[in-house]
Design a protein around this motif. Structure first.
Motif, PDB file in Angstrom:
ATOM      1  N   ALA A   1      11.835 -10.348  -7.537  1.00 49.13           N
ATOM      2  CA  ALA A   1      10.387 -10.542  -7.628  1.00 49.13           C
ATOM      3  C   ALA A   1       9.714  -9.345  -8.290  1.00 49.13           C
ATOM      4  O   ALA A   1       8.867  -9.510  -9.184  1.00 49.13           O
ATOM      5  CB  ALA A   1       9.801 -10.779  -6.241  1.00 49.13           C
ATOM      6  N   LEU A   2      10.100  -8.137  -7.879  1.00 52.09           N
ATOM      7  CA  LEU A   2       9.500  -6.949  -8.484  1.00 52.09           C
ATOM      8  C   LEU A   2       9.876  -6.825  -9.955  1.00 52.09           C
ATOM      9  O   LEU A   2       9.049  -6.461 -10.799  1.00 52.09           O
ATOM     10  CB  LEU A   2       9.942  -5.702  -7.723  1.00 52.09           C
ATOM     11  CG  LEU A   2       9.342  -5.519  -6.328  1.00 52.09           C
ATOM     12  CD1 LEU A   2       9.960  -4.307  -5.638  1.00 52.09           C
ATOM     13  CD2 LEU A   2       7.827  -5.365  -6.411  1.00 52.09           C
TER      14      LEU A   2
ATOM     15  N   ALA B   1      -0.031  -5.006  -3.993  1.00 49.73           N
ATOM     16  CA  ALA B   1      -1.454  -5.002  -4.329  1.00 49.73           C
ATOM     17  C   ALA B   1      -1.708  -4.251  -5.630  1.00 49.73           C
ATOM     18  O   ALA B   1      -2.526  -4.675  -6.459  1.00 49.73           O
ATOM     19  CB  ALA B   1      -2.264  -4.391  -3.193  1.00 49.73           C
ATOM     20  N   ALA B   2      -0.991  -3.156  -5.849  1.00 52.43           N
ATOM     21  CA  ALA B   2      -1.165  -2.388  -7.085  1.00 52.43           C
ATOM     22  C   ALA B   2      -0.708  -3.198  -8.288  1.00 52.43           C
ATOM     23  O   ALA B   2      -1.361  -3.202  -9.343  1.00 52.43           O
ATOM     24  CB  ALA B   2      -0.384  -1.076  -6.994  1.00 52.43           C
ATOM     25  N   LEU B   3       0.417  -3.898  -8.155  1.00 54.54           N
ATOM     26  CA  LEU B   3       0.883  -4.763  -9.236  1.00 54.54           C
ATOM     27  C   LEU B   3      -0.140  -5.846  -9.549  1.00 54.54           C
ATOM     28  O   LEU B   3      -0.459  -6.104 -10.717  1.00 54.54           O
ATOM     29  CB  LEU B   3       2.217  -5.402  -8.847  1.00 54.54           C
ATOM     30  CG  LEU B   3       3.475  -4.564  -9.003  1.00 54.54           C
ATOM     31  CD1 LEU B   3       4.650  -5.229  -8.280  1.00 54.54           C
ATOM     32  CD2 LEU B   3       3.815  -4.358 -10.474  1.00 54.54           C
ATOM     33  N   ALA B   4      -0.648  -6.496  -8.509  1.00 54.29           N
ATOM     34  CA  ALA B   4      -1.595  -7.586  -8.706  1.00 54.29           C
ATOM     35  C   ALA B   4      -2.889  -7.089  -9.339  1.00 54.29           C
ATOM     36  O   ALA B   4      -3.430  -7.719 -10.250  1.00 54.29           O
ATOM     37  CB  ALA B   4      -1.873  -8.284  -7.388  1.00 54.29           C
TER      38      ALA B   4
ATOM     39  N   LEU C   1      12.760   0.761 -10.587  1.00 54.97           N
ATOM     40  CA  LEU C   1      12.642  -0.455  -9.788  1.00 54.97           C
ATOM     41  C   LEU C   1      13.085  -0.201  -8.347  1.00 54.97           C
ATOM     42  O   LEU C   1      12.507  -0.747  -7.401  1.00 54.97           O
ATOM     43  CB  LEU C   1      13.457  -1.585 -10.421  1.00 54.97           C
ATOM     44  CG  LEU C   1      12.894  -2.174 -11.720  1.00 54.97           C
ATOM     45  CD1 LEU C   1      13.885  -3.153 -12.336  1.00 54.97           C
ATOM     46  CD2 LEU C   1      11.560  -2.859 -11.469  1.00 54.97           C
ATOM     47  N   ASP C   2      14.113   0.626  -8.188  1.00 54.62           N
ATOM     48  CA  ASP C   2      14.530   0.997  -6.837  1.00 54.62           C
ATOM     49  C   ASP C   2      13.406   1.728  -6.104  1.00 54.62           C
ATOM     50  O   ASP C   2      13.185   1.520  -4.903  1.00 54.62           O
ATOM     51  CB  ASP C   2      15.775   1.887  -6.891  1.00 54.62           C
ATOM     52  CG  ASP C   2      17.025   1.119  -7.280  1.00 54.62           C
ATOM     53  OD1 ASP C   2      16.999  -0.125  -7.167  1.00 54.62           O
ATOM     54  OD2 ASP C   2      18.008   1.759  -7.706  1.00 54.62           O
TER      55      ASP C   2
END
Length: 444
Positions: A166-167, A45-48, A27-28
């Motif tokens: 959020a991440l 964008a990659a997450l979405a 996560l870091d």
């Protein structure tokens, strides 16, 4: 530095594992991004993009938008569910194949629920950042043209989250979406054969004047403090539903509309999920439907014909409100010294309420069917029609759920059982439908 897709994949792998320190390290790394000026945007964008792709893969596996939204909210939280809601809207915009009308209806319902929840946020004493942001008009752009590069950042601002939280939530949502198992395909998903057949899709005319009258009557029944008035209002609503169900059956028998039994999934949440699932079953059985409880996924699947499915959903929702209110009143009337068994008492109360309501519903169904056979169609015509429709529902059940098991009830609090039975007698619900219940959770 790895690219954004690699960072997301590594974070997902860590979240799915058991090494907490490795999860935090990954996560870091997401926080750091790709090391370029637009590194954070690339990660978002990659997450979405991966979330949108993951959602698209669920539709042939039986999932529907409301199902995904419900399980994310159940296993994570409301903020995570709002991210899914936004991603559902983005996935819909990318959907090239034909999309059935009921699909868009579900997306509109989810958006409306979120707007309603945001409007109530200012009254919540804790005043979360998410509520304040949405109340102030800083809500998500769901429903507008939000691309993958904006979706996560826009949702983050709307929720009032810092980037770390959020991440973390976004990765948890993605891990959950990609882990969901196949479930029964109740309606043709977007792009499949049958998508353009609205009647075969299994949806009744939810906006009909009759159903509007039923909803109004049930709303009054839930809000009144006089049991006799609630009984009269609900009885009238059920009478309308019973007549409508029989009319629909006769109309379908006289045409070649190609209707087939379909299904809906009703959320069955803790506490007392088993008792709530039993209530769904009893209402479903009285309306010529079958109910199957998926405890691990938090819902009950109801199979039946369109008009009957609408009746089950309306009545279950109303009955659950009435049963909960009666349970709370019953707690206050308990004998002194019995408070240590509140959970056991509540469960016994709700189980008894469900079974007694089922008996009353089936009695009313039998009476409505007999009256219709005498005055509307004649038993020689009506009964074979109802029998054929019941057989079609059972065949649908055996096709979709070949390995169903039954659960046996146990009475753990006689006082709660007696009180629940009495409350069901006072809550009279005489609705149309009617075959013997045969599905889980079963009778003792």
């Amino acid at each position: 530095m790895p690219d954004a897709e690699d960072l997301v994949a590594e974070a997902l792998a860590a979240v799915r594992g058991t090494d907490v320190r490795q999860t935090e390290r990954q996560l870091d790394r997401l926080m750091v991004g790709t090391g370029t000026a637009d590194g954070a945007t690339a990660v978002d964008a990659a997450l979405a993009r991966r979330l949108v792709r993951g959602l698209g893969r669920l539709w042939p596996r039986g999932w529907q938008p409301v199902d995904v939204h419900r399980i994310v909210r159940r296993r994570l939280d409301a903020g995570a569910a709002r991210l899914v809601r936004d991603a559902l809207a983005a996935q819909r915009r990318e959907q090239a194949e034909p999309v059935p009308a009921w699909w868009d209806d579900q997306l509109r319902v989810l958006a409306a629920q979120d707007r309603e929840a945001a409007g109530q946020g200012s009254s919540v004493s804790q005043g979360s950042k998410a509520s304040r942001g949405r109340d102030a008009g800083q809500g998500s752009k769901a429903g507008r043209d939000v691309g993958p590069e904006d979706l996560v950042a826009d949702w983050t601002r709307a929720e009032g989250l810092d980037r770390v939280d959020a991440l973390r939530t976004a990765v948890d949502v993605l891990a959950l979406v990609e882990s969901l198992p196949p479930i029964a395909v109740l309606r043709p998903p977007p792009g499949s054969a049958g998508t353009a057949l609205p009647r075969a899709a299994g949806a009744a005319r939810s906006g009909s004047p009759m159903l509007d009258r039923v909803r109004a009557l049930l709303a009054k029944a839930e809000s009144t403090t006089f049991p006799a008035e609630a009984e009269a209002l609900t009885g009238k609503a059920q009478e309308l539903i019973a007549r409508h169900s029989i009319d629909e059956a006769l109309l379908a028998a006289g045409t070649e509309r190609g209707d087939v039994p379909s299904g809906v999934r009703l959320g069955v949440e803790t506490p007392y999920a088993g008792a709530k699932a039993l209530l769904v079953q009893e209402v479903a059985a009285a309306n010529r439907c079958e109910a199957i409880w998926s405890d691990d996924l938090g819902f009950t699947t109801v199979l039946g014909w369109p008009a009957d499915l609408v009746a089950v959903e309306l009545l279950y929702t109303s009955l659950l409100v009435q049963a909960t209110a009666a349970m709370l009143r019953g707690r206050a009337e308990r004998r002194p010294g019995s408070g240590r068994r509140t959970k056991v008492w509540d469960e016994s109360f709700l189980n008894a309420f469900a079974l007694r309501i089922g008996e009353r519903l089936r009695t009313a169904t039998d009476a409505a069917t007999e009256a219709a056979g005498q005055t509307e169609a004649g038993a020689d015509r009506l009964l074979p029609v109802l029998a054929a429709r019941g057989e079609a529902v059972r065949e649908r059940l055996e096709t979709l759920f070949p390995g169903v098991t039954r659960h046996r009830l146990s009475v753990r609090d006689a006082e709660g059982w007696s009180s629940g039975t009495s409350a069901a007698d006072r809550a009279s619900l005489d609705v149309g439908g009617g075959s013997k219940p045969r599905q889980v959770p079963g009778r003792p």
